[in-house]
Design a protein around this motif. Structure first.
Motif, short mmCIF file in Angstrom:
data_model
loop_
_atom_site.label_atom_id
_atom_site.label_comp_id
_atom_site.label_asym_id
_atom_site.label_seq_id
_atom_site.Cartn_x
_atom_site.Cartn_y
_atom_site.Cartn_z
N SER A 112 -11.14 19.67 -4.03
CA SER A 112 -10.46 18.79 -3.08
C SER A 112 -11.28 17.53 -2.84
O SER A 112 -12.51 17.55 -2.88
CB SER A 112 -10.22 19.52 -1.76
OG SER A 112 -11.44 19.83 -1.12
N MET A 113 -10.57 16.44 -2.59
CA MET A 113 -11.21 15.16 -2.33
C MET A 113 -10.79 14.71 -0.92
O MET A 113 -9.66 14.27 -0.72
CB MET A 113 -10.80 14.13 -3.38
CG MET A 113 -11.63 12.86 -3.35
SD MET A 113 -11.11 11.70 -4.65
CE MET A 113 -11.31 12.71 -6.10
N PRO A 114 -11.67 14.85 0.06
CA PRO A 114 -11.27 14.56 1.44
C PRO A 114 -11.03 13.08 1.68
O PRO A 114 -11.70 12.23 1.09
CB PRO A 114 -12.46 15.06 2.26
CG PRO A 114 -13.63 14.92 1.34
CD PRO A 114 -13.09 15.24 -0.03
N PRO A 115 -10.06 12.76 2.53
CA PRO A 115 -9.87 11.36 2.92
C PRO A 115 -11.01 10.90 3.82
O PRO A 115 -11.75 11.72 4.35
CB PRO A 115 -8.53 11.40 3.69
CG PRO A 115 -8.50 12.79 4.26
CD PRO A 115 -9.15 13.67 3.23
N TRP A 116 -11.13 9.62 3.99
CA TRP A 116 -12.10 9.08 4.94
C TRP A 116 -11.44 9.04 6.31
O TRP A 116 -10.32 8.52 6.47
CB TRP A 116 -12.53 7.68 4.50
CG TRP A 116 -13.40 7.71 3.25
CD1 TRP A 116 -13.65 8.77 2.45
CD2 TRP A 116 -14.10 6.59 2.69
NE1 TRP A 116 -14.47 8.41 1.42
CE2 TRP A 116 -14.76 7.07 1.53
CE3 TRP A 116 -14.22 5.26 3.03
CZ2 TRP A 116 -15.54 6.25 0.73
CZ3 TRP A 116 -15.00 4.43 2.24
CH2 TRP A 116 -15.66 4.92 1.10
N GLU A 117 -12.12 9.56 7.31
CA GLU A 117 -11.53 9.69 8.65
C GLU A 117 -12.17 8.70 9.62
O GLU A 117 -13.39 8.46 9.58
CB GLU A 117 -11.72 11.12 9.17
CG GLU A 117 -11.01 12.17 8.33
CD GLU A 117 -11.11 13.55 8.93
OE1 GLU A 117 -10.53 13.77 10.01
OE2 GLU A 117 -11.80 14.41 8.33
N PHE A 118 -11.33 8.17 10.50
CA PHE A 118 -11.78 7.18 11.48
C PHE A 118 -11.11 7.46 12.82
O PHE A 118 -10.05 8.10 12.89
CB PHE A 118 -11.41 5.77 11.01
CG PHE A 118 -12.01 5.38 9.69
CD1 PHE A 118 -13.25 4.77 9.63
CD2 PHE A 118 -11.34 5.64 8.50
CE1 PHE A 118 -13.81 4.42 8.41
CE2 PHE A 118 -11.89 5.30 7.28
CZ PHE A 118 -13.13 4.68 7.23
#
Length: 298
Positions: free
Chosen positions: A201-207
């Motif tokens: 899995s490739m996690p999204p960048w979270e903000f």
């Protein structure tokens, strides 16, 4: 029936590691010694405990049943013998910790030197990896993980900073060429240096900012294994290849040197710090008890 305790431990090590080579690495012995011990145990019991192929080792049905009873029993035997350790002036023995690479880099350096100085008769072995593991099956006494990845039936003790952030940064020269984003969505137009978990899995960048949360599926040419190859993304960012997203404390030295420039700081995601965790259903070995007490006192 004359079964040797060492042979039982060898069987548990091999079954837990799913192989003689990995079992030898975790138990500190040789694969041939483990193989001989398991063969001796099977002969004494008169039943096959492991299915062996050139690619894998797994317990038979009889082996599974034996494992279910052996693991808690051997843990109790070890704890009982370790009671004697409590009567020493200073505890002795080996403590094995399984930790994520980020903790080995960002949490333990401020703890380990003081612990080793306080307990000179304890040896500390740290196994750094980012996969989710059963610490007991892996031959470890305890682990460090973040809250959402803690196993059930574990005691958790806060360790290290209680609040951390994911930072975003790039080389000043890169930002001069491509612009400085003012909103996380603008990262979709940038070369982002991404990470992939061992699971694929490739996690999204979270903000987050002012109650607003965003998850951005960024794109870019470089993808690395999260944890193990994180330094490559840092080096690539410093060289001007793109934008990096990583623990703030990991990037802090490069902010201070000017090699990297922080961006989007009002949006940096905050999250709770890690925990030291260990099984709560047995007595603590003296080295682990000493480490827990030391962590609680720091």
């Amino acid at each position: 029936m004359n079964v040797d305790l060492g042979d039982l431990n060898a069987f548990v090590a091999v079954a837990g590691a799913k192989g003689f080579r990995d079992g030898a690495r975790l138990s500190g012995t040789s694969a041939s010694a483990l193989s001989e011990a398991v063969r001796r145990l099977e002969t004494e019991l008169g039943v096959r405990l492991l299915h062996r192929t050139t690619r894998s080792v797994r317990p038979t049905e009889a082996g599974e049943r034996l494992l279910e009873r052996l693991r808690p029993a051997l843990a109790e035997v070890g704890a009982a013998l370790d009671v004697v350790n409590g009567f020493r002036d200073r505890p002795t023995g080996t403590l094995k910790l399984n930790v994520p690479i980020s903790a080995a880099r960002l949490v333990l350096p401020s703890i380990v030197p003081g612990f080793l100085a306080a307990y000179p008769h304890i040896s500390l072995e740290v196994i750094a990896e980012d996969g989710f593991v059963d610490v007991l099956a892996a031959g470890c006494d305890a682990g460090i993980r973040y809250d959402e990845r803690l196993e059930q039936d574990m005691v958790a003790v806060p360790i290290g900073p209680r609040l951390q952030r994911f930072a975003v940064a790039a080389a000043p020269a890169y930002l001069d060429r491509h612009g400085r984003p003012q909103h996380p969505r603008e990262l979709l137009g940038h070369a982002c240096l991404r990470g992939r978990f061992a699971s694929g899995s490739m996690p999204p960048w979270e903000f987050e900012r002012g109650g607003e949360s965003l998850r951005i599926d960024v794109t870019g040419q470089l993808i690395v294994r999260i944890g193990a190859a994180a330094d490559l993304t840092v080096d690539a960012a410093i060289a001007g290849a793109g934008v990096v997203y990583l623990f703030e404390d990991w990037l802090r030295p490069h902010f201070e040197s000017g090699a990297l420039e922080p961006i989007l700081e009002p949006w940096w995601l905050r999250f709770p710090g890690p925990f030291l965790y260990y099984p709560g259903r047995r007595l603590l070995p003296a080295p682990l008890r000493a480490f827990v007490d030391f962590v609680r006192g720091t």
